[in-house]
Design a protein around this motif. Structure first.
Motif, short mmCIF file in Angstrom:
data_model
loop_
_atom_site.label_atom_id
_atom_site.label_comp_id
_atom_site.label_asym_id
_atom_site.label_seq_id
_atom_site.Cartn_x
_atom_site.Cartn_y
_atom_site.Cartn_z
N ALA A 1 0.78 -1.26 -0.28
CA ALA A 1 -0.18 0.08 0.39
C ALA A 1 0.46 1.39 0.01
O ALA A 1 0.59 2.29 -0.86
N PRO A 2 1.56 1.71 0.92
CA PRO A 2 2.41 2.54 0.77
C PRO A 2 3.13 3.22 -0.29
O PRO A 2 3.86 3.93 -0.83
N LEU A 3 3.85 1.49 -1.21
CA LEU A 3 4.88 1.84 -2.58
C LEU A 3 3.83 1.95 -3.79
O LEU A 3 3.88 3.02 -4.64
N ALA A 4 2.47 1.64 -3.27
CA ALA A 4 1.42 2.53 -4.72
C ALA A 4 1.31 3.12 -4.20
O ALA A 4 1.41 4.35 -5.54
N GLU A 5 1.38 3.77 -3.09
CA GLU A 5 1.07 5.23 -2.65
C GLU A 5 2.35 6.24 -3.17
O GLU A 5 2.30 7.13 -4.58
N GLU A 6 3.53 6.16 -3.18
CA GLU A 6 4.40 6.96 -3.55
C GLU A 6 4.59 6.21 -5.27
O GLU A 6 5.21 7.77 -6.15
N THR B 1 -5.74 -2.13 -16.70
CA THR B 1 -5.28 -0.89 -17.70
C THR B 1 -3.85 -0.98 -17.94
O THR B 1 -2.58 -1.14 -17.00
N ARG B 2 -3.49 0.00 -18.98
CA ARG B 2 -1.98 0.44 -18.92
C ARG B 2 -1.21 1.33 -17.50
O ARG B 2 0.30 0.50 -17.09
N ALA B 3 -2.19 1.94 -16.83
CA ALA B 3 -1.39 2.54 -15.62
C ALA B 3 -1.67 1.34 -14.19
O ALA B 3 -0.73 1.83 -13.88
N SER B 4 -2.10 0.41 -14.29
CA SER B 4 -2.19 -0.38 -12.95
C SER B 4 -1.04 -1.07 -13.66
O SER B 4 -0.74 -1.62 -13.16
N GLN B 5 -0.86 -1.65 -14.52
CA GLN B 5 0.77 -2.44 -15.59
C GLN B 5 1.84 -1.40 -15.05
O GLN B 5 2.07 -2.08 -13.68
N CYS B 6 1.71 0.26 -15.29
CA CYS B 6 2.92 0.45 -14.33
C CYS B 6 3.03 0.54 -13.36
O CYS B 6 3.95 0.96 -12.59
N LEU B 7 2.23 0.73 -12.75
CA LEU B 7 1.78 0.82 -11.51
C LEU B 7 2.23 -0.35 -10.75
O LEU B 7 3.64 -0.29 -10.31
N LEU B 8 1.86 -1.36 -10.75
CA LEU B 8 2.21 -2.91 -10.71
C LEU B 8 3.81 -2.65 -10.69
O LEU B 8 5.07 -3.23 -10.18
N ALA B 9 4.51 -2.59 -11.96
CA ALA B 9 5.62 -2.57 -12.36
C ALA B 9 7.11 -1.19 -11.13
O ALA B 9 7.59 -1.49 -10.75
N CYS B 10 6.06 0.07 -11.11
CA CYS B 10 6.50 0.66 -10.00
C CYS B 10 6.69 0.08 -8.60
O CYS B 10 7.62 0.09 -7.85
N VAL B 11 6.11 -0.74 -8.28
CA VAL B 11 5.47 -2.12 -7.08
C VAL B 11 6.93 -2.98 -6.71
O VAL B 11 7.27 -2.77 -6.01
N TYR B 12 6.85 -3.04 -8.16
CA TYR B 12 7.75 -4.26 -8.12
C TYR B 12 8.94 -3.72 -8.42
O TYR B 12 10.07 -4.96 -7.33
#
Length: 133
Positions: A26-31, A54-65
């Motif tokens: 959760a904190p990483l997703a917010e960041e 969605t592209r945004a959710s995929q990129c969000l997941l990449a950022c979190v990973y």
């Protein structure tokens, strides 16, 4: 809104709580929200382990990973880094920790074939879901 989001974090999957996963993510997703133009719905999908469609959710997941140490800006981290990241993420589940070697062996080749980092994150998510849940 954050209180509502926090309340929704008590969702159960296969009889096992998502508490530790969400505590870490959760904190990483917010960041990562601003970096990826993700919406609250994109964050919810990631936190509830729903398909990042969605592209945004995929990129969000990449950022979190990436922040967890499982990916780099250009792709998948080394096998050892991915293994360490997953072992920490799944520290609340002996079963999931037992699947980490299988995930690394099966998922790394499939993920690396994807053309960009956001699609790599989606492929990693799908592969983990197929081999753990």
């Amino acid at each position: 809104m954050r209180l509502l989001l926090a309340a929704s974090l008590l969702v159960l999957v296969a009889g096992e709580t998502l508490e530790w996963f969400q505590y870490k993510v959760a904190p990483l997703a917010e960041e990562c929200k601003e970096e990826t133009s993700a919406t609250e719905d994109d964050i919810r999908k990631v936190l509830e382990r729903q398909d990042p469609d969605t592209r945004a959710s995929q990129c969000l997941l990449a950022c979190v990973y990436r922040r967890l140490g499982g990916m780099t800006r250009s792709g998948l981290a080394s096998s050892d880094e991915l293994r360490d990241s997953l072992l920490e993420l799944y520290r609340d589940s002996a079963y999931k920790q037992g699947q980490v070697g299988l995930i690394v062996d099966r998922c790394s080749p499939a993920v690396e074939q994807q053309p960009d980092v956001c699609l790599k994150a989606r492929k990693l998510f799908e592969c983990i879901r197929e081999n753990v849940y």
